[in-house]
Design an enzyme around this catalytic site. Structure first.
Site, PDB file in Angstrom:
ATOM      1  N   ARG A  36       0.860  -1.297  -0.134  1.00 15.48           N
ATOM      2  CA  ARG A  36       0.124   0.207   0.087  1.00 15.48           C
ATOM      3  C   ARG A  36       0.799   1.306  -0.092  1.00 15.48           C
ATOM      4  O   ARG A  36       0.500   2.088  -0.521  1.00 15.48           O
ATOM      5  CB  ARG A  36      -1.014   0.096   1.242  1.00 15.48           C
ATOM      6  CG  ARG A  36      -2.082  -0.886   0.897  1.00 15.48           C
ATOM      7  CD  ARG A  36      -3.058  -0.880   2.275  1.00 15.48           C
ATOM      8  NE  ARG A  36      -4.204  -1.633   1.639  1.00 15.48           N
ATOM      9  CZ  ARG A  36      -5.103  -2.341   2.476  1.00 15.48           C
ATOM     10  NH1 ARG A  36      -5.157  -1.931   3.831  1.00 15.48           N
ATOM     11  NH2 ARG A  36      -6.072  -2.897   2.054  1.00 15.48           N
ATOM     12  N   GLY A 375     -14.116  -3.466   1.021  1.00 17.32           N
ATOM     13  CA  GLY A 375     -15.620  -2.927   1.057  1.00 17.32           C
ATOM     14  C   GLY A 375     -15.941  -1.704   0.048  1.00 17.32           C
ATOM     15  O   GLY A 375     -17.289  -1.703  -0.360  1.00 17.32           O
TER      16      GLY A 375
END
Ligand code: ADP
Ligand code: MG
Length: 395
Positions: A36, A375
């Protein structure tokens, strides 16, 4: 409406607040996976190469109490970022206050600073996670412009995304831009034929996605554990396979509503239990009472491969079987191969486990886009407006 991107902003000499996703796994003070941080580099580099002062905000884990702060500081992330950028990165162990303000006022063009974990603001009244207006305003006051590159939190309205964006001119970073382009693009204006492949464990997790994509896709191929709730709706035997009895009526309704559009597996890899070494049997349609369905069978791989032929847009969400066990990963591999072989198709993976499956099975570079937000990508596929995206200034 097209969103402004980092390239649309005047950056030279500006204090540029950047919301990144540095929510990396840390064990005993060591970062165990820095993907990330690497993914955020293009936006950070663009800002500093164009004379901006990069002030980085991120959350790391969940923080509800003072004790939760243990191991959740962004300090090790700042150190790793410094190595990756090959330049000094300052870290301020504060989310607000004199030390932070002083450090920012001393920054030179091209400098990089990391602010402490935004969720440290959650200890006293969830100010970050509830988008406390004062906090968003305060953070915005620290900069001149705002760049949001954290797609993973785009489905939440927090102070560090929506709060800051409401108070400053804003733009999407490169990662965010890519998510909007591919996931937003597939859902809103797909090139046709548009085929969706949906799997995973439960129908209940995917109701929103199925209902949205039934309207938009030309075909929906269903696999994974949710197959058996649909089988049940068709009156088939499902043995010990996972099933959500309270979703059988919904499955029936969906099958009627989308007659011909929904394509279910024609065979199943079954085993007596959830075990990589269990003896397997392949059954067409009905599953014997003592067995459970754990993957799509070879005829289904063939059928899905055929159904994918000629597709111009493919969205895949949810593994076709229990891919974590190699014995039951063949269906997921088969679908990955079929997608990888498509010509001129935009192919997109949304969903945390599906992305992990494609990467683990060696197909990471075969897709046009693998979403970084579990999500958030799911909610995007449900056709919901994501507050983190909506709050970015339009072009
Ligand atoms: P995503 O994170 O991509 O949205 P999900 O979380 O919905 O995907 O589903 C992933 C999980 O579904 C995996 O852990 C996988 O083992 C499980 N799964 C897939 N097929 C089956 C099956 N037939 N029975 C039980 N679990 C399954
Ligand atoms: Mg999942």
């Amino acid at each position: 409406m097209a969103k402004r991107t980092v390239e649309d902003l005047e950056l030279n000499g500006k204090k540029v607040l950047i919301r990144v996703d540095f929510n990396v796994p840390i064990k005993d003070g060591e970062i165990t996976n820095d993907n990330r941080i690497i993914a955020a580099l293009p936006t950070i580099n663009y800002v500093i190469e164009h004379g901006g002062k990069a002030i980085l905000f991120s959350h790391l884990g969940r923080v509800k109490t003072e004790e939760d702060k243990e191991g959740k500081s962004l300090q090790p992330v700042a150190a790793r970022l410094s190595e990756l950028l090959d330049k000094p990165v300052s870290f301020v162990p504060q989310t607000r206050g004199a030390e932070l303000e002083k450090a920012i006022s001393e920054m030179k063009d091209g400098d990089v600073l990391v602010v402490e974990n935004t969720r440290f603001e959650d200890i006293d009244g969830k100010k970050e996670s509830k988008n406390d207006p004062e906090l968003g305003k305060y953070w915005a006051s620290l900069g001149d412009v705002y760049v949001n590159d954290a797609f993973g939190t785009a489905h939440r309205a927090h102070a560090s995304n929506v709060g800051i964006a409401s108070n400053l001119p804003s733009a999407a970073g490169y990662l965010m831009e890519k998510e909007i382009k591919f996931i937003g693009g597939a859902v809103d204006e797909p090139k046709r034929p548009f085929v969706a492949i949906l799997g995973g464990a439960k129908v209940s997790d995917k109701i929103g996605v199925i209902e949205n994509l039934i309207e938009k896709a030309d075909k929906i191929l269903i696999g994974g554990g949710m197959t058996y709730t649909f089988y049940k709706a068709q009156g088939k035997n499902i043995g010990k396979s996972i099933c959500e009895p309270d979703k059988v009526d919904l499955a029936k309704e969906l099958l009627e509503k989308a007659a011909g559009k929904i394509i279910l597996p024609v065979d199943t890899v079954c085993a007596p239990d959830f075990d990589n070494d269990a003896p397997t049997e392949i059954h067409e349609n009905n599953i014997p009472d003592n067995l459970e369905g754990l993957d799509i069978g070879p005829k289904t791989i063939e059928l899905f491969t055929k159904e994918l032929q000629g597709a111009k847009t493919v969205v895949w969400n949810g593994p076709m079987g229990v891919f974590e066990l190699p014995t039951f990963a063949k269906g997921t591999i088969g679908v990955c191969e079929a997608i990888a072989n498509l010509k001129d198709a935009t192919t997109i993976i949304g969903g945390g486990d599906s992305a992990a499956a494609a990467i683990q099975l060696g197909f990471a570079d075969k897709f046009t886009h693998i979403s970084t937000g579990g999500g958030a990508s799911l909610e995007y596929l449900e056709g919901k407006k994501l507050p983190g995206v909506e709050s970015i200034s339009d072009k």
